[in-house]
Motif scaffolding. Structure first.
Motif: not given
Length: 417
Positions: A84-88, A160-169, A176-183
């Motif tokens: 299931p989706a993680r909280h963003i 490769p350029i990647k977003p920095p990691y973050d902490r969720k919940g 790894p950082k998550l995004f609600p859409s590819k855009k």
């Protein structure tokens, strides 16, 4: 031949219900008791099973146990097997500017806050004009959770350029950082790539400044293009609106030219966002035309106009593994000077001693450096000429254009003021 139901059996099995409407309560109870006794005595005497004599399929259901169902075949996988989706957390907007007067009955609220245009399109434009060697090879996406994406960007010749990691919940570690859409993922990683590329040395010969105002260009579009062509930060747009209909909109635009400057009215007084933005952008353009902030136009090898530097900018030259001659030449190229011309003049009959002159040319300006007297050896004289060239370029950039030139990295030569 199928057996037929006897009339007396049918009469015994089906008795018409008694009518109770005209009886008292005691009479109704007494009647029910008598009928129950008659029914039990008649059924026991005749022993007739009415449903057993009816032909056809019996109404009997045999349900298999759950374990038997599971053993009959494999369990079908769910349609989406991903976790299931993680909280963003939703994007946060800044507070209203102090200039906004709140109306308690209809308060102003922030409805949008962003830098204009797209980071992805800006990335492609910057690569085309500044560093074509680092072209975009592609975006890579992963979907570890439902409708949440990870992204990485591959540029030619770079890791490769990647977003920095973050902490969720309630997680205890960064992930790894998550995004609600590819855009949204592409926009974020394109911004990171753009920032990394701007830290690299510029290639002025690849940078072309376009013509003036485009046909049918709005004030907002003209302001965006002006900032892009002049290597300025993108305009920051703050959209506001009232909270009750009829809705009106305000806009405040911030641009950075020798410091941040704000234009527009954040109090809602325009019928739509476009009108509010264009009104604020028009004020910014009028200020630019009136003040005409001084900038340095850098020309490439082909003589075409290149990028510009606003006063207060910094130019950093990485001197790691470079000689003073390479550093001085790079500083001249970045600031639009032609290659320095050295002149070594022998001193009479004194063998190996030279007086050194350097000529710098920038547009219609010619700067003569020297003489540096009594320098022994041609190699040493050339080094001293390049040191004097770099110090002169630093001084001209600072005093005339307000641009700081600095050396970073591991320096393998001495540079005294």
């Amino acid at each position: 031949m199928e057996p037929r139901i006897k009339d007396e059996d049918f009469e015994m099995a089906l008795d018409s219900p008694p009518a109770y409407s005209h009886m008292s309560l005691q009479e109704q109870l007494k009647s029910q008791h008598m009928m129950a006794g008659q029914s039990s005595s008649s059924s026991s005497s005749s022993k007739v099973d009415f449903f057993a004599d009816i032909p056809g399929i019996p109404f009997t259901m045999h349900l298999k146990p759950v374990n038997q169902y599971l053993e009959d075949g494999p369990v079908l996988p769910p349609k989406n097997a991903k976790p299931p989706a993680r909280h963003i957390p939703p994007p946060t907007f800044s507070d209203l500017p102090a200039s906004v007067v709140q109306d308690p009955r209809d308060p102003t609220r922030v409805v949008g806050e962003r830098a204009t245009t797209s980071y992805v399109s800006d990335l492609y434009e910057y690569i085309q004009g500044n560093c074509p060697k680092h072209s975009v090879q592609g975006f890579t996406f992963e979907e570890p959770h439902q409708q949440q994406f990870q992204v990485s960007l591959q540029l030619q010749g770079l890791p490769p350029i990647k977003p920095p990691y973050d902490r969720k919940g309630d997680d205890m570690v960064d992930t790894p950082k998550l995004f609600p859409s590819k855009k949204a993922a592409k926009e974020f990683v394109a911004q990171l790539a753009l920032e990394e590329l701007k830290k690299m040395p510029a290639q002025p010969e690849h940078i072309i400044i376009g013509p003036g105002k485009m046909k049918a260009e709005s004030p907002m579009g003209e302001l965006n293009r002006y900032c892009s062509q002049n290597a300025l930060p993108r305009p920051h747009v703050l959209d506001t609106s009232n909270s009750k209909p009829p809705y009106f909109f305000g806009c405040e635009i911030t641009i950075d030219i020798s410091g941040e400057r704000k234009f527009g009215d954040p109090h809602p007084n325009h019928p739509n966002k476009t009108a509010a933005r264009n009104a604020a952008a028009q004020l910014a353009l009028e200020w630019i035309m009136k003040e005409n902030p001084r900038i340095i136009k850098i020309k490439g090898k082909a003589g075409k106009a290149g990028r510009v530097l606003a006063p207060g900018s910094f130019i950093q030259i990485d001197a790691t593994g470079k000689t003073i001659g390479e550093v001085a030449t790079e500083a001249c190229a970045l600031l639009g000077f032609k290659a320095p011309q050295r002149e070594l003049v022998p001193i009479g009959e004194q063998t190996g001693l030279y007086n050194v002159f350097v000529t710098l040319e920038h547009g219609e300006q010619i700067t003569r450096i020297g003489p540096l007297k009594n320098i022994f050896g041609q190699k040493n004289a050339s080094k001293e000429a390049m040191k004097a060239t770099f110090r002169t370029v630093q001084y001209i950039a600072d005093t005339k254009y307000g641009v700081k030139v600095e050396i970073i990295g591991k320096i393998e030569f001495e540079l005294h003021d």
